[in-house]
Design an enzyme around this catalytic site. Sequence first.
Site, PDB file in Angstrom:
ATOM      1  N   ASP A   1     -40.570 -40.086  26.702  1.00 20.64           N
ATOM      2  CA  ASP A   1     -41.303 -41.348  26.565  1.00 20.64           C
ATOM      3  C   ASP A   1     -40.987 -42.337  27.692  1.00 20.64           C
ATOM      4  O   ASP A   1     -39.843 -42.755  27.879  1.00 20.64           O
ATOM      5  CB  ASP A   1     -40.923 -41.970  25.214  1.00 20.64           C
ATOM      6  CG  ASP A   1     -41.981 -42.930  24.729  1.00 20.64           C
ATOM      7  OD1 ASP A   1     -43.130 -42.494  24.555  1.00 20.64           O
ATOM      8  OD2 ASP A   1     -41.659 -44.118  24.536  1.00 20.64           O
TER       9      ASP A   1
ATOM     10  N   ASP B   1     -54.734 -42.571  26.902  1.00 24.10           N
ATOM     11  CA  ASP B   1     -54.199 -41.647  25.906  1.00 24.10           C
ATOM     12  C   ASP B   1     -52.984 -42.243  25.190  1.00 24.10           C
ATOM     13  O   ASP B   1     -52.166 -42.933  25.806  1.00 24.10           O
ATOM     14  CB  ASP B   1     -53.778 -40.352  26.622  1.00 24.10           C
ATOM     15  CG  ASP B   1     -53.199 -39.311  25.681  1.00 24.10           C
ATOM     16  OD1 ASP B   1     -53.959 -38.780  24.859  1.00 24.10           O
ATOM     17  OD2 ASP B   1     -51.970 -39.051  25.762  1.00 24.10           O
TER      18      ASP B   1
ATOM     19  N   GLU C   1     -56.860 -45.052  23.123  1.00 24.01           N
ATOM     20  CA  GLU C   1     -56.815 -44.132  21.987  1.00 24.01           C
ATOM     21  C   GLU C   1     -55.786 -44.616  20.973  1.00 24.01           C
ATOM     22  O   GLU C   1     -54.577 -44.474  21.181  1.00 24.01           O
ATOM     23  CB  GLU C   1     -56.446 -42.706  22.439  1.00 24.01           C
ATOM     24  CG  GLU C   1     -56.597 -41.711  21.288  1.00 24.01           C
ATOM     25  CD  GLU C   1     -55.425 -40.781  21.084  1.00 24.01           C
ATOM     26  OE1 GLU C   1     -55.564 -39.840  20.291  1.00 24.01           O
ATOM     27  OE2 GLU C   1     -54.351 -40.996  21.685  1.00 24.01           O
TER      28      GLU C   1
HETATM   29  C1  QV4 Z   1     -42.992 -29.325  19.571  1.00 29.52           C
HETATM   30  C2  QV4 Z   1     -42.743 -29.607  18.097  1.00 29.52           C
HETATM   31  C3  QV4 Z   1     -42.153 -31.017  17.921  1.00 29.52           C
HETATM   32  C4  QV4 Z   1     -40.875 -31.101  18.727  1.00 29.52           C
HETATM   33  C5  QV4 Z   1     -41.132 -30.708  20.183  1.00 29.52           C
HETATM   34  C6  QV4 Z   1     -39.819 -30.618  20.932  1.00 29.52           C
HETATM   35  O1  QV4 Z   1     -43.984 -29.538  17.376  1.00 29.52           O
HETATM   36  O2  QV4 Z   1     -41.895 -31.284  16.549  1.00 29.52           O
HETATM   37  O3  QV4 Z   1     -40.425 -32.439  18.693  1.00 29.52           O
HETATM   38  O4  QV4 Z   1     -41.788 -29.439  20.288  1.00 29.52           O
HETATM   39  O5  QV4 Z   1     -40.052 -30.481  22.273  1.00 29.52           O
HETATM   40  C7  QV4 Z   1     -47.627 -29.915  22.072  1.00 29.52           C
HETATM   41  C8  QV4 Z   1     -47.397 -28.997  20.897  1.00 29.52           C
HETATM   42  C9  QV4 Z   1     -46.262 -29.520  20.017  1.00 29.52           C
HETATM   43  C10 QV4 Z   1     -45.003 -29.701  20.879  1.00 29.52           C
HETATM   44  C11 QV4 Z   1     -45.364 -30.674  21.996  1.00 29.52           C
HETATM   45  C12 QV4 Z   1     -44.202 -30.948  22.931  1.00 29.52           C
HETATM   46  O6  QV4 Z   1     -48.578 -28.870  20.138  1.00 29.52           O
HETATM   47  O7  QV4 Z   1     -45.996 -28.588  18.991  1.00 29.52           O
HETATM   48  O8  QV4 Z   1     -43.964 -30.251  20.081  1.00 29.52           O
HETATM   49  O9  QV4 Z   1     -46.460 -30.132  22.772  1.00 29.52           O
HETATM   50  O10 QV4 Z   1     -43.875 -29.839  23.681  1.00 29.52           O
HETATM   51  C13 QV4 Z   1     -51.945 -32.928  22.526  1.00 29.52           C
HETATM   52  C14 QV4 Z   1     -51.808 -32.028  21.305  1.00 29.52           C
HETATM   53  C15 QV4 Z   1     -50.377 -31.878  20.875  1.00 29.52           C
HETATM   54  C16 QV4 Z   1     -49.538 -31.411  22.066  1.00 29.52           C
HETATM   55  C17 QV4 Z   1     -49.649 -32.489  23.124  1.00 29.52           C
HETATM   56  C18 QV4 Z   1     -48.808 -32.205  24.370  1.00 29.52           C
HETATM   57  O11 QV4 Z   1     -52.567 -32.565  20.239  1.00 29.52           O
HETATM   58  O12 QV4 Z   1     -50.284 -30.895  19.843  1.00 29.52           O
HETATM   59  O13 QV4 Z   1     -48.194 -31.195  21.666  1.00 29.52           O
HETATM   60  O14 QV4 Z   1     -51.018 -32.565  23.548  1.00 29.52           O
HETATM   61  O15 QV4 Z   1     -49.124 -30.988  24.918  1.00 29.52           O
HETATM   62  C19 QV4 Z   1     -51.153 -38.634  17.164  1.00 29.52           C
HETATM   63  C20 QV4 Z   1     -51.137 -39.644  18.305  1.00 29.52           C
HETATM   64  C21 QV4 Z   1     -52.321 -39.482  19.235  1.00 29.52           C
HETATM   65  C22 QV4 Z   1     -52.522 -38.022  19.654  1.00 29.52           C
HETATM   66  C23 QV4 Z   1     -52.632 -37.179  18.393  1.00 29.52           C
HETATM   67  C24 QV4 Z   1     -52.774 -35.708  18.678  1.00 29.52           C
HETATM   68  O16 QV4 Z   1     -51.095 -40.959  17.804  1.00 29.52           O
HETATM   69  O17 QV4 Z   1     -52.075 -40.276  20.369  1.00 29.52           O
HETATM   70  O18 QV4 Z   1     -51.464 -37.325  17.595  1.00 29.52           O
HETATM   71  N1  QV4 Z   1     -53.671 -37.866  20.539  1.00 29.52           N
HETATM   72  C25 QV4 Z   1     -53.533 -37.836  22.014  1.00 29.52           C
HETATM   73  C26 QV4 Z   1     -54.394 -36.765  22.656  1.00 29.52           C
HETATM   74  C27 QV4 Z   1     -53.838 -35.410  22.290  1.00 29.52           C
HETATM   75  C28 QV4 Z   1     -52.463 -35.246  22.906  1.00 29.52           C
HETATM   76  C29 QV4 Z   1     -51.676 -36.479  22.944  1.00 29.52           C
HETATM   77  C30 QV4 Z   1     -52.148 -37.688  22.482  1.00 29.52           C
HETATM   78  C31 QV4 Z   1     -50.391 -36.443  23.656  1.00 29.52           C
HETATM   79  O19 QV4 Z   1     -55.713 -36.926  22.278  1.00 29.52           O
HETATM   80  O20 QV4 Z   1     -54.685 -34.369  22.724  1.00 29.52           O
HETATM   81  O21 QV4 Z   1     -51.726 -34.265  22.152  1.00 29.52           O
HETATM   82  O22 QV4 Z   1     -50.687 -36.748  25.023  1.00 29.52           O
HETATM   83  O23 QV4 Z   1     -52.086 -39.013  16.167  1.00 29.52           O
HETATM   84 CA    CA Z   2     -44.041 -44.759  24.049  1.00 31.22          CA
END
Ligand code: QV4
Ligand code: CA
Length: 514
Positions: A184, A214, A250
Amino acid sequence: MRTLLLLLPTLLGVCWAQYISNTKPGRTAIVHLFEWRWTDIALECERYLAPNGFGGVQISPPNENLVVVDPWRPWWERYQPISYKICSRSGNEIEFRDMVTRCNNVGVHIYVDAVVNHMCGSGAGFGDHSTCGSYFNVGKRDFPAVPYSAWDFNDKKCKTTSGDIENYSDPIHVRDCRLVGLVDLALGKDYVRSKVAEYMNYLIDIGVAGFRIDASKHMWPGDITAFLSKLKNLNTQWFSEGSRSFIYQEVIDLGGEPVTSSEYFGNGRVTEFKYGTKLGTIIRKLNGEKMANLKNWGESSGLMPSDRALVFVDNHDNQRGHGAGGASILTFWIPRLYKMAVGFMLAHPYGFTRIMSSYWWPRNIQNGKDISDWFGPPSNSDGSIRSVTINANATCDNGWVCEHRWHQIRNMVIFHNVVDGQPFTNWWDNNSSQVAFGRGNRGFIIFNNDDKNLSVTLQTGLLAGIYCDVISGQKEGNHCTGMQIQVKGDGTADFQISSRTEDSFVAIHVDTKL
Ligand code: QV4
Ligand code: CA
């Protein structure tokens, strides 16, 4: 005093401009070309989006990101930044510049998905390469290609045991801890704000028109204000002097959390997630809902102010179970109801509209969860994204769904342009799911989402004449390829819609009059 008075319009301009989409006059909707390559987007602007009145394209994050190999090249790797070099699976910087120039030259603008809350995930195991080969060490919080180092992250500020967000009802967790392990950024620091602004300004100079910010919920609104205030005006090769970036943040606010959308209104528009969630619930007729309940759709039905809202039926997250909205969200997988929802959105005056354009994936729902939710775009064995191919009937192939090219949706984008600025008029409903409304004297739409046929005479607000329905067909030359509707001298017209047709709605507007 005099200087203050002179400054006032400028200050007001700066305050208000970020809500304006910067789309060309008469172009009132944008499309998210999720995971498309820059070379394909450039072509799409020229061959399809410009001629059909689309205002712009939201693109996938253009910056360098983590190459995730397990699972194999998921779409979500692009939300794990490694640097701000323009270098991703969609293409390199030369291709990016070419796309922006060519799209702008035909009046279609580019909106960048800016991932600036975090860098990549802190956990090992997904992969250790980046799309441009830049070195990084996430354990040490070392991203020399920006550069960011351990000082530039919130690790010390976050007080949870895991270092991740553990409780969404604590705004400090939400802003200062890691979203699913993503390291972060310390946006409280001027250095970090400057690096983010430098990236965005680089894109502004190339010619982009605005940004989706985002994970805005995970940044303090004041930190967003701080980096936005460092942004330049838009490139005057395509935008008028003094134009500011269009900003939409977002924030998923479905109610029930202390962090709300309204905290972000000062910075620009905000994604209205209640829109697709509620509209999906109503069109699916869940919880006893019916389309007649759409009569007061908008602010009076609990949505945010229209001039702050960015609206959509589904997005790249909730179409596959990420983010929020859950089971009520409508997507291309349920085309009949989906087209009605998009049709309703584009006929209605609320918010600034974004259309979703998807790729196909091997959806596999087990116990309510899609275990293929990670599946990336159509790609070759080396991981490169496959290009979008176009069929003779203008639909897409090669794994691309292209909802924006479905003729019903394309024609409703045109409808939305034609009725822009007109009042919401002549509402009718049967107290169930047959509803209709007009937009002043320029357009009229009617839906039959009941299990019985519709047959009704309604006031349309349109001048007498014969109009082509743009759902079953359209106007070509001086005839209709689909149904035609006769508006009589008193503005009324007879409508018949069977409950069994694939497209159970009809839309007419002034440009389809014979
Ligand atoms: C994993 C575990 C975690 C652990 C972590 C440790 O699940 O519990 O803490 O490892 O390193 C991916 C994987 C996820 C992984 C993470 C970190 O899916 O399992 O954690 O990477 O390595 C997208 C996907 C996420 C993805 C992320 C980064 O949706 O699954 O995580 O990209 O690759 C909330 C927010 C909102 C968000 C929404 C999805 O408030 O802001 O969730 N939406 C935006 C985007 C979305 C994106 C992100 C934010 C992050 O639209 O596409 O998430 O940039 O509601
Ligand atoms: Ca933050």
